[in-house]
Design a protein around this motif. Sequence first.
Motif, mmCIF file in Angstrom:
data_model
loop_
_atom_site.group_PDB
_atom_site.id
_atom_site.type_symbol
_atom_site.label_atom_id
_atom_site.label_comp_id
_atom_site.label_asym_id
_atom_site.label_seq_id
_atom_site.Cartn_x
_atom_site.Cartn_y
_atom_site.Cartn_z
ATOM 1 N N SER A 4 1.227 -1.113 -0.065
ATOM 2 C CA SER A 4 -0.239 -0.017 -0.211
ATOM 3 C C SER A 4 1.331 1.721 -0.003
ATOM 4 O O SER A 4 0.841 2.056 -0.671
ATOM 5 C CB SER A 4 -1.186 -0.323 1.219
ATOM 6 O OG SER A 4 -1.586 -0.830 1.167
ATOM 7 N N TYR A 11 1.666 6.297 -6.713
ATOM 8 C CA TYR A 11 0.325 6.978 -7.707
ATOM 9 C C TYR A 11 1.195 8.971 -6.515
ATOM 10 O O TYR A 11 0.443 9.672 -7.451
ATOM 11 C CB TYR A 11 -0.584 7.211 -6.277
ATOM 12 C CG TYR A 11 -1.180 8.171 -5.891
ATOM 13 C CD1 TYR A 11 -2.903 8.689 -7.103
ATOM 14 C CD2 TYR A 11 -2.028 9.143 -4.583
ATOM 15 C CE1 TYR A 11 -3.270 9.343 -6.816
ATOM 16 C CE2 TYR A 11 -3.118 10.199 -4.694
ATOM 17 C CZ TYR A 11 -3.545 9.628 -5.798
ATOM 18 O OH TYR A 11 -4.704 11.002 -5.787
ATOM 19 N N TRP A 47 -11.601 5.181 -10.032
ATOM 20 C CA TRP A 47 -10.850 3.659 -10.545
ATOM 21 C C TRP A 47 -10.692 2.549 -9.204
ATOM 22 O O TRP A 47 -10.671 1.614 -9.046
ATOM 23 C CB TRP A 47 -9.289 3.930 -11.487
ATOM 24 C CG TRP A 47 -9.920 4.315 -12.446
ATOM 25 C CD1 TRP A 47 -10.244 5.364 -13.411
ATOM 26 C CD2 TRP A 47 -11.619 3.976 -13.536
ATOM 27 N NE1 TRP A 47 -10.595 6.062 -14.287
ATOM 28 C CE2 TRP A 47 -11.684 4.751 -13.970
ATOM 29 C CE3 TRP A 47 -12.297 3.039 -13.130
ATOM 30 C CZ2 TRP A 47 -12.837 4.476 -15.221
ATOM 31 C CZ3 TRP A 47 -13.074 2.472 -14.338
ATOM 32 C CH2 TRP A 47 -13.629 3.297 -15.134
ATOM 33 N N PHE A 48 -9.912 3.204 -8.256
ATOM 34 C CA PHE A 48 -9.275 1.940 -7.030
ATOM 35 C C PHE A 48 -10.455 1.498 -6.417
ATOM 36 O O PHE A 48 -10.665 0.679 -6.165
ATOM 37 C CB PHE A 48 -8.570 3.401 -6.062
ATOM 38 C CG PHE A 48 -8.056 2.116 -4.893
ATOM 39 C CD1 PHE A 48 -7.736 0.828 -4.719
ATOM 40 C CD2 PHE A 48 -8.964 2.480 -3.447
ATOM 41 C CE1 PHE A 48 -7.079 0.144 -3.675
ATOM 42 C CE2 PHE A 48 -8.599 1.441 -2.581
ATOM 43 C CZ PHE A 48 -8.050 -0.016 -2.466
ATOM 44 N N TYR A 49 -11.349 2.803 -6.568
ATOM 45 C CA TYR A 49 -13.158 2.378 -5.488
ATOM 46 C C TYR A 49 -14.342 1.786 -6.679
ATOM 47 O O TYR A 49 -14.279 0.982 -5.696
ATOM 48 C CB TYR A 49 -13.911 3.880 -4.666
ATOM 49 C CG TYR A 49 -12.931 3.835 -3.150
ATOM 50 C CD1 TYR A 49 -12.774 3.095 -2.470
ATOM 51 C CD2 TYR A 49 -12.413 5.304 -3.532
ATOM 52 C CE1 TYR A 49 -12.370 3.411 -0.740
ATOM 53 C CE2 TYR A 49 -11.745 5.451 -2.638
ATOM 54 C CZ TYR A 49 -11.329 4.368 -1.352
ATOM 55 O OH TYR A 49 -10.464 5.503 0.259
ATOM 56 N N ASN A 52 -12.088 -1.712 -6.323
ATOM 57 C CA ASN A 52 -11.518 -2.423 -5.010
ATOM 58 C C ASN A 52 -11.925 -3.977 -4.937
ATOM 59 O O ASN A 52 -11.355 -5.036 -4.320
ATOM 60 C CB ASN A 52 -11.534 -1.765 -4.382
ATOM 61 C CG ASN A 52 -11.157 -1.901 -2.986
ATOM 62 O OD1 ASN A 52 -10.418 -2.547 -2.658
ATOM 63 N ND2 ASN A 52 -11.922 -1.300 -1.682
ATOM 64 N N PRO A 53 -13.028 -3.798 -5.008
ATOM 65 C CA PRO A 53 -13.640 -5.379 -4.057
ATOM 66 C C PRO A 53 -13.501 -6.133 -5.500
ATOM 67 O O PRO A 53 -13.560 -8.027 -5.027
ATOM 68 C CB PRO A 53 -15.339 -5.439 -5.131
ATOM 69 C CG PRO A 53 -15.411 -3.872 -5.036
ATOM 70 C CD PRO A 53 -14.091 -3.022 -5.032
ATOM 71 N N ILE A 55 -10.232 -6.087 -6.497
ATOM 72 C CA ILE A 55 -8.252 -6.187 -6.610
ATOM 73 C C ILE A 55 -8.184 -7.457 -4.938
ATOM 74 O O ILE A 55 -8.115 -8.621 -4.856
ATOM 75 C CB ILE A 55 -7.602 -5.580 -6.688
ATOM 76 C CG1 ILE A 55 -8.112 -4.849 -8.298
ATOM 77 C CG2 ILE A 55 -6.553 -5.328 -6.295
ATOM 78 C CD1 ILE A 55 -7.432 -3.449 -7.940
ATOM 79 N N PHE A 56 -9.372 -6.886 -4.074
ATOM 80 C CA PHE A 56 -9.800 -7.348 -2.813
ATOM 81 C C PHE A 56 -10.773 -7.644 -2.502
ATOM 82 O O PHE A 56 -11.688 -7.031 -1.956
ATOM 83 C CB PHE A 56 -8.671 -6.224 -1.765
ATOM 84 C CG PHE A 56 -7.910 -5.766 -2.319
ATOM 85 C CD1 PHE A 56 -6.260 -5.997 -2.121
ATOM 86 C CD2 PHE A 56 -7.340 -4.052 -2.709
ATOM 87 C CE1 PHE A 56 -5.717 -5.861 -2.183
ATOM 88 C CE2 PHE A 56 -6.402 -3.717 -3.397
ATOM 89 C CZ PHE A 56 -4.905 -4.706 -3.064
ATOM 90 N N LYS A 58 -13.642 -9.649 -0.097
ATOM 91 C CA LYS A 58 -14.198 -9.852 1.309
ATOM 92 C C LYS A 58 -14.189 -11.015 1.251
ATOM 93 O O LYS A 58 -13.906 -11.670 2.527
ATOM 94 C CB LYS A 58 -15.473 -9.435 1.265
ATOM 95 C CG LYS A 58 -15.636 -7.797 1.223
ATOM 96 C CD LYS A 58 -15.217 -6.915 2.072
ATOM 97 C CE LYS A 58 -15.488 -5.703 2.139
ATOM 98 N NZ LYS A 58 -14.309 -3.857 2.126
#
Length: 92
Positions: A4, A11, A47-49, A52-53, A55-56, A58
């Motif tokens: 991170s 970034y 774009w990350f948000y 995010n689901p 890539i990572f 739950k």
Amino acid sequence: MIPSIIALCIYLCLTIITSLKISQSVILSRQQKIINMILNALFPIFWFYLINPVIFPKDKILTKDERDKLYAEENGSKLGDEVGSSRNARYL
């Protein structure tokens, strides 16, 4: 944690470099430069948000033992290696 931090550094570096390039532009007006720099900083976060689901996820990856215990709980079977003991057995 470290990936991170590395991603954040990349970034920030890319955002600073591209913002400097935008600010040095002679074609854009001052207002256009400001808008482009704000969009330049916010689009990667946006774009990350969105991604995010993917890539990572739950969902936790289950081991075979955890999966077998889960199936046993769902089917109402005893958990553990109890033989003939109902006092320590867990039922669903």
